[in-house]
Design a protein around this motif. Sequence first.
Motif, short mmCIF file in Angstrom:
data_model
loop_
_atom_site.label_atom_id
_atom_site.label_comp_id
_atom_site.label_asym_id
_atom_site.label_seq_id
_atom_site.Cartn_x
_atom_site.Cartn_y
_atom_site.Cartn_z
N LEU A 1 0.39 -25.88 7.84
CA LEU A 1 0.67 -27.31 7.54
C LEU A 1 -0.02 -27.93 9.11
O LEU A 1 -0.65 -28.84 9.08
N ARG A 2 0.50 -27.35 9.92
CA ARG A 2 0.01 -28.03 11.47
C ARG A 2 -1.57 -27.75 11.50
O ARG A 2 -2.04 -28.60 12.15
N ILE A 3 -2.17 -26.62 11.26
CA ILE A 3 -3.34 -26.60 11.53
C ILE A 3 -4.14 -27.55 10.48
O ILE A 3 -5.23 -28.04 10.90
N ALA A 4 -3.69 -27.72 9.27
CA ALA A 4 -4.35 -28.58 8.55
C ALA A 4 -4.20 -30.00 8.90
O ALA A 4 -5.38 -30.74 8.98
N THR A 5 -3.36 -30.33 9.56
CA THR A 5 -3.40 -31.71 10.14
C THR A 5 -3.89 -31.79 11.41
O THR A 5 -4.71 -33.16 11.46
N ILE A 6 -4.11 -30.90 12.23
CA ILE A 6 -4.80 -31.10 13.42
C ILE A 6 -6.26 -30.83 13.12
O ILE A 6 -7.15 -31.80 13.74
N THR A 7 -6.96 -30.03 12.16
CA THR A 7 -8.10 -29.64 11.94
C THR A 7 -9.13 -30.48 11.05
O THR A 7 -9.91 -30.70 10.78
N GLY A 8 -8.08 -30.71 9.98
CA GLY A 8 -8.68 -31.66 8.94
C GLY A 8 -9.41 -30.30 7.99
O GLY A 8 -9.75 -30.93 6.74
N CYS A 9 -9.12 -29.07 7.96
CA CYS A 9 -9.51 -28.27 7.10
C CYS A 9 -8.62 -28.05 5.86
O CYS A 9 -7.48 -28.73 5.90
N SER A 10 -9.01 -27.46 4.76
CA SER A 10 -8.21 -27.05 3.82
C SER A 10 -7.60 -25.71 3.93
O SER A 10 -8.23 -25.02 4.70
N VAL A 11 -6.50 -25.63 3.27
CA VAL A 11 -5.87 -24.06 3.63
C VAL A 11 -5.08 -23.67 2.19
O VAL A 11 -4.32 -24.14 1.46
N ALA A 12 -5.15 -22.38 2.29
CA ALA A 12 -4.64 -21.44 1.14
C ALA A 12 -3.74 -20.72 2.13
O ALA A 12 -4.11 -20.06 2.73
N GLY A 13 -2.49 -20.77 1.63
CA GLY A 13 -1.47 -19.63 2.24
C GLY A 13 -0.82 -18.74 0.98
O GLY A 13 -0.75 -19.12 0.02
N VAL A 14 -0.44 -17.47 1.59
CA VAL A 14 0.01 -16.47 0.50
C VAL A 14 1.30 -15.90 1.23
O VAL A 14 1.33 -15.72 2.47
N ASP A 15 2.39 -15.76 0.29
CA ASP A 15 3.52 -15.09 0.83
C ASP A 15 4.16 -14.27 -0.25
O ASP A 15 4.00 -14.84 -1.37
N VAL A 16 4.64 -13.16 -0.07
CA VAL A 16 5.43 -12.41 -1.05
C VAL A 16 6.72 -13.11 -1.57
O VAL A 16 7.21 -12.79 -2.40
N HIS A 17 7.42 -13.87 -0.58
CA HIS A 17 8.62 -14.58 -1.11
C HIS A 17 8.48 -15.87 -1.96
O HIS A 17 7.77 -16.96 -1.26
N GLU A 18 8.83 -15.96 -3.07
CA GLU A 18 8.56 -17.22 -3.70
C GLU A 18 9.57 -18.27 -3.12
O GLU A 18 8.91 -19.53 -3.29
N GLN A 19 10.61 -18.10 -2.54
CA GLN A 19 11.32 -19.22 -1.84
C GLN A 19 10.43 -19.91 -0.85
O GLN A 19 10.30 -21.08 -0.63
N ALA A 20 9.71 -18.99 0.00
CA ALA A 20 9.04 -19.51 1.08
C ALA A 20 7.91 -20.34 0.41
O ALA A 20 7.50 -21.38 1.15
N VAL A 21 7.11 -19.89 -0.64
CA VAL A 21 6.03 -20.60 -1.09
C VAL A 21 6.51 -22.08 -1.54
O VAL A 21 5.79 -23.03 -1.60
N ALA A 22 7.64 -21.93 -2.40
CA ALA A 22 8.22 -23.26 -2.89
C ALA A 22 8.59 -24.09 -1.94
O ALA A 22 7.91 -25.39 -1.82
N THR A 23 9.00 -23.74 -0.66
CA THR A 23 9.57 -24.74 0.57
C THR A 23 8.02 -25.00 1.25
O THR A 23 8.00 -26.17 1.50
#
Length: 162
Positions: free
Chosen positions: A75-97
């Motif tokens: 999220l910090r990268i997206a804010t600073i650069t204006g790029c689009s971001v896709a993130g993946v993580d194995v933990h569903e609670q992390a993704v929900a957060t």
Amino acid sequence: MVKPNPLPPAGHYNANYESFQSELYTQIRREAFGEDIGQNSWLTANEQDRFLEWLDLYPGKTLLDIACGAGGPALRIATITGCSVAGVDVHEQAVATANALAAQRGLAARVQFWAADASGQLPFPDSNFDAMTCIDAINHLPDRPRVLAVWAGLLKPGAQWL
């Protein structure tokens, strides 16, 4: 012979991700890192800023953040650069957060997170990303040469990755 699952059980991390936005966790990150960028790794803001120079991200570029956790650094990268971001993580609670934080910060239109096991096939087409990051997580994945080859296929020609 059944191979043991090399990934820690999701419950091991769920307590962290469920409390990720609490004032206590925020205070711990500030005390440990100097600046709270929402990290759940050892990455500091200064280190991430150095990476950003190398990654050459700006509006119109796309970043894949593998093992994104609760999404703070992405999220910090997206804010600073204006790029689009896709993130993946194995933990569903992390993704929900992470998705909740993206929505709270008004970034949901260009920052999205998915639950996925990064040691397998990811839900993206080949040659889709301009850059890729994976901070403090690859050591948890089995058969890293194969995993890196899969990830490399997701990058556009000439893309950057850390």
